[in-house]
Every structure is written in C-alpha cells, then in structure tokens.
Design a protein around this motif. Structure first.
Motif, PDB file in Angstrom:
ATOM      1  N   LEU A  83      -9.245  12.090  13.889  1.00 19.09           N
ATOM      2  CA  LEU A  83      -8.684  10.930  14.572  1.00 19.09           C
ATOM      3  C   LEU A  83      -9.756   9.943  15.028  1.00 19.09           C
ATOM      4  O   LEU A  83      -9.440   8.768  15.309  1.00 19.09           O
ATOM      5  CB  LEU A  83      -7.850  11.373  15.774  1.00 19.09           C
ATOM      6  N   HIS A  84     -10.995  10.405  15.103  1.00 19.36           N
ATOM      7  CA  HIS A  84     -12.086   9.524  15.527  1.00 19.36           C
ATOM      8  C   HIS A  84     -12.691   8.740  14.359  1.00 19.36           C
ATOM      9  O   HIS A  84     -13.579   7.912  14.569  1.00 19.36           O
ATOM     10  CB  HIS A  84     -13.184  10.342  16.217  1.00 19.36           C
ATOM     11  N   LEU A  85     -12.199   8.991  13.167  1.00 15.14           N
ATOM     12  CA  LEU A  85     -12.773   8.338  11.986  1.00 15.14           C
ATOM     13  C   LEU A  85     -12.070   7.033  11.634  1.00 15.14           C
ATOM     14  O   LEU A  85     -12.507   6.317  10.722  1.00 15.14           O
ATOM     15  CB  LEU A  85     -12.706   9.291  10.782  1.00 15.14           C
ATOM     16  N   PHE A  86     -10.965   6.713  12.308  1.00 20.45           N
ATOM     17  CA  PHE A  86     -10.237   5.484  12.008  1.00 20.45           C
ATOM     18  C   PHE A  86      -9.487   5.021  13.253  1.00 20.45           C
ATOM     19  O   PHE A  86      -9.290   5.783  14.203  1.00 20.45           O
ATOM     20  CB  PHE A  86      -9.237   5.708  10.856  1.00 20.45           C
ATOM     21  N   ASN A  87      -9.099   3.757  13.225  1.00 26.60           N
ATOM     22  CA  ASN A  87      -8.312   3.190  14.317  1.00 26.60           C
ATOM     23  C   ASN A  87      -6.876   3.006  13.858  1.00 26.60           C
ATOM     24  O   ASN A  87      -6.620   2.463  12.780  1.00 26.60           O
ATOM     25  CB  ASN A  87      -8.889   1.838  14.746  1.00 26.60           C
ATOM     26  N   ALA A  88      -5.951   3.478  14.656  1.00 25.99           N
ATOM     27  CA  ALA A  88      -4.537   3.362  14.317  1.00 25.99           C
ATOM     28  C   ALA A  88      -3.728   3.339  15.606  1.00 25.99           C
ATOM     29  O   ALA A  88      -4.203   3.794  16.657  1.00 25.99           O
ATOM     30  CB  ALA A  88      -4.094   4.542  13.438  1.00 25.99           C
ATOM     31  N   PRO A  89      -2.512   2.815  15.558  1.00 27.89           N
ATOM     32  CA  PRO A  89      -1.644   2.857  16.755  1.00 27.89           C
ATOM     33  C   PRO A  89      -1.436   4.298  17.217  1.00 27.89           C
ATOM     34  O   PRO A  89      -1.489   5.237  16.403  1.00 27.89           O
ATOM     35  CB  PRO A  89      -0.340   2.234  16.258  1.00 27.89           C
ATOM     36  N   VAL A  90      -1.177   4.455  18.493  1.00 32.22           N
ATOM     37  CA  VAL A  90      -1.022   5.796  19.059  1.00 32.22           C
ATOM     38  C   VAL A  90       0.089   6.558  18.361  1.00 32.22           C
ATOM     39  O   VAL A  90      -0.035   7.757  18.097  1.00 32.22           O
ATOM     40  CB  VAL A  90      -0.750   5.716  20.579  1.00 32.22           C
ATOM     41  N   TRP A  91       1.180   5.867  18.030  1.00 30.10           N
ATOM     42  CA  TRP A  91       2.312   6.568  17.408  1.00 30.10           C
ATOM     43  C   TRP A  91       1.946   7.110  16.032  1.00 30.10           C
ATOM     44  O   TRP A  91       2.446   8.159  15.621  1.00 30.10           O
ATOM     45  CB  TRP A  91       3.538   5.678  17.347  1.00 30.10           C
ATOM     46  N   VAL A  92       1.059   6.393  15.331  1.00 32.73           N
ATOM     47  CA  VAL A  92       0.596   6.867  14.021  1.00 32.73           C
ATOM     48  C   VAL A  92      -0.275   8.106  14.188  1.00 32.73           C
ATOM     49  O   VAL A  92      -0.122   9.094  13.458  1.00 32.73           O
ATOM     50  CB  VAL A  92      -0.179   5.759  13.272  1.00 32.73           C
ATOM     51  N   GLU A  93      -1.168   8.063  15.161  1.00 32.69           N
ATOM     52  CA  GLU A  93      -2.030   9.225  15.427  1.00 32.69           C
ATOM     53  C   GLU A  93      -1.198  10.432  15.844  1.00 32.69           C
ATOM     54  O   GLU A  93      -1.486  11.568  15.441  1.00 32.69           O
ATOM     55  CB  GLU A  93      -3.049   8.882  16.516  1.00 32.69           C
ATOM     56  N   LEU A  94      -0.165  10.190  16.658  1.00 34.11           N
ATOM     57  CA  LEU A  94       0.715  11.274  17.099  1.00 34.11           C
ATOM     58  C   LEU A  94       1.457  11.876  15.914  1.00 34.11           C
ATOM     59  O   LEU A  94       1.534  13.108  15.775  1.00 34.11           O
ATOM     60  CB  LEU A  94       1.714  10.746  18.134  1.00 34.11           C
TER      61      LEU A  94
END
Length: 272
Positions: A83-94
């Motif tokens: 998860l630290h390798l890219f930026n994405a909205p929280v809902w995408v990470e979840l």
C-alpha cells in the motif's frame, strides 16, 4: 470514510463479541423458516460442541490480538507493504486489502489445510460435522485456528495495511462465515447469480460433502472469484450432498473430547 474506519478501530471488545453472537442468532432463527436440509437432529446438543470450540478459539484470539497490535505498531512506524508503493483513495486501498486478506487468509490457507497432510488432520474437525448449520462456522480445532490467524498476519504485513482495514475485514468475515454455513435455502437462481461474485450458502455446502472431489472444492470464504480463477469452483444439486467425512464417520461428531483428539487419532486413514 475516515469516521467509518475509526468506528472499527475503536470498537470495544464486547461489541465485537456481540457481533458474533448477533449474526449467529440471526441465521439460527432464519434456519427455522428457510431450511435447505430437513434432517432431524438435536440442534442444541449439536451447537454445544461447536460453541465450546468457539470459546477455545476466542481465548486463543486474545493472544493473537496482542501479537496483532505489535505487528500494526511496527507497520505504523515503517513504510513496509504494497500500500505504500502507490497513492489511491482510501476505499480502493480498503478493497484491495480485503481482497488480499480473503485470498491469503481464507482461500490460500484453506487450500493448504486440505492439501498438506498434517494441516488436513487438524481441519478434519471442521469437516466431521454431520449436520452443517450456522454453528458449524464456529467449528475449528484450536491449532487449525492458529494456522489461519498466522496467514492473516502475513497478509497484513504484505499489504502494510492500517489496523482499521483488518478489523473491518474481521467483521465481514464473521458475517460470511455464518451466512455460508447456515442451513438456509436461497432461491436457486439468486444463489447461482450471487455465486459469480461471493460465496453463497449452496456453494459452500458442496465443500462439506463427505467425499471427494467436492470436499476439495469451493475453498473461498467471501469472494468466489478465487475458486473460479484457480479452477476449484463446483456447483451441482444440493440434494446430492451428504455432510460429514467418510474417513471419520465412525466417530461421534458431537463428542468434544473425541473431536479435539481427532487429528491425532491413528485409526483415521488420513491422506498420505
């Protein structure tokens, strides 16, 4: 979204335990009205065995809870994880975190529990239940549970996920575990349609058939996509399902001491 996740992070222990028994109770009641299988058995006596196993698992979960806190404290102070390798909205990470947890901590470890002999010995306690209902979802040998929780922590570390993601996954996992084991009958077309995305009651019941090859199929817990992708998905006539385990049918599935000893019983012809 932040307040939604904070709720799960600050959720008190009594509420987490209450969620387990609330979901159990809902499906217990629904089983009385929408049965899939109409076998006669003493439901309370059957539940007693499975709930004792649940109590043992909950005690172990306290120890794992402390280990989990240590892992999340380390992850919070580091940048380890996908998860630290890219930026994405929280809902995408979840969503990605839940998918990886479902793949590693449910599908993959479940597959190993069937394929590796010493793991299968532990997992037979879950499959020895001859009357699958909502309480069967609680039926795990303590050592089986330890293996599952270890793989969950591995998934957490791989993703580097924050603790609210994991806690939300646990809440979802409880819901699906009892939903898929419950002795309830959805309209067949609805069950089939849902099984393209999620694990359904009918779909999971084939996994509890007493003989191969159905026993080694439908390993998923929440998402059915893993079974479809890896070729372990089956769907047939539920009327052809017989619960239990052919190699252990001579054992009393409602005797808690026999079930705790089952993995170490030399009279059981386990896989080589």
């Amino acid at each position: 979204m932040h307040s939604f996740l904070t709720f799960f992070e600050t959720m008190p222990v009594w509420m987490k335990a209450g969620w387990i028994f609330f979901v159990l109770s809902i499906f217990w009641v629904l089983e009385g009205y929408y049965k899939l299988v109409f076998t006669k058995y003493n439901k309370w006596r059957h539940a007693k065995t499975n709930l004792i196993l649940l109590a043992l698992v909950m005690l172990i979960n306290v120890v794992f809870g402390m280990a989990t806190i240590g892992v999340f404290l380390w992850l919070n102070d580091s940048t380890f994880g996908l998860l630290h390798l890219f930026n994405a909205p929280v809902w995408v990470e979840l969503l990605l975190s839940i998918m990886v947890l479902d793949l590693i901590a449910q599908y993959f470890v479940h597959y190993l529990l069937h394929k590796i002999n010493w793991m299968w010995r532990l997992h037979t306690v879950h499959h020895s239940d001859k009357n699958v209902d909502v309480t069967t979802g609680t039926r795990h040998h303590p050592f089986d549970f330890i293996i599952r929780e270890t793989f969950a922590l591995i998934a957490v570390v791989i993703m580097g996920m924050p603790i609210p993601f994991y806690l939300f996954y646990r809440i979802l996992s409880v819901l699906f575990t009892y939903f898929t084991h419950a002795n309830i009958s959805l309209p067949i077309q609805l069950d089939k349609a849902l099984s393209y995305v999620i694990v359904t009651p009918n779909m999971h019941k084939f996994h509890h058939h007493y003989q191969m090859p159905w026993t080694d199929s439908n390993f998923g817990n929440m998402l059915s996509i893993w079974d479809r992708f890896f070729g372990t998905f089956v769907y047939g006539k539920t009327s052809d399902i017989k619960y239990g385990l052919d190699i252990a049918d001579h054992k009393n599935d409602e005797n808690i001491l026999q079930q705790l000893r089952l993995p170490f019983d030399k009279s059981i012809p386990y896989k080589n």
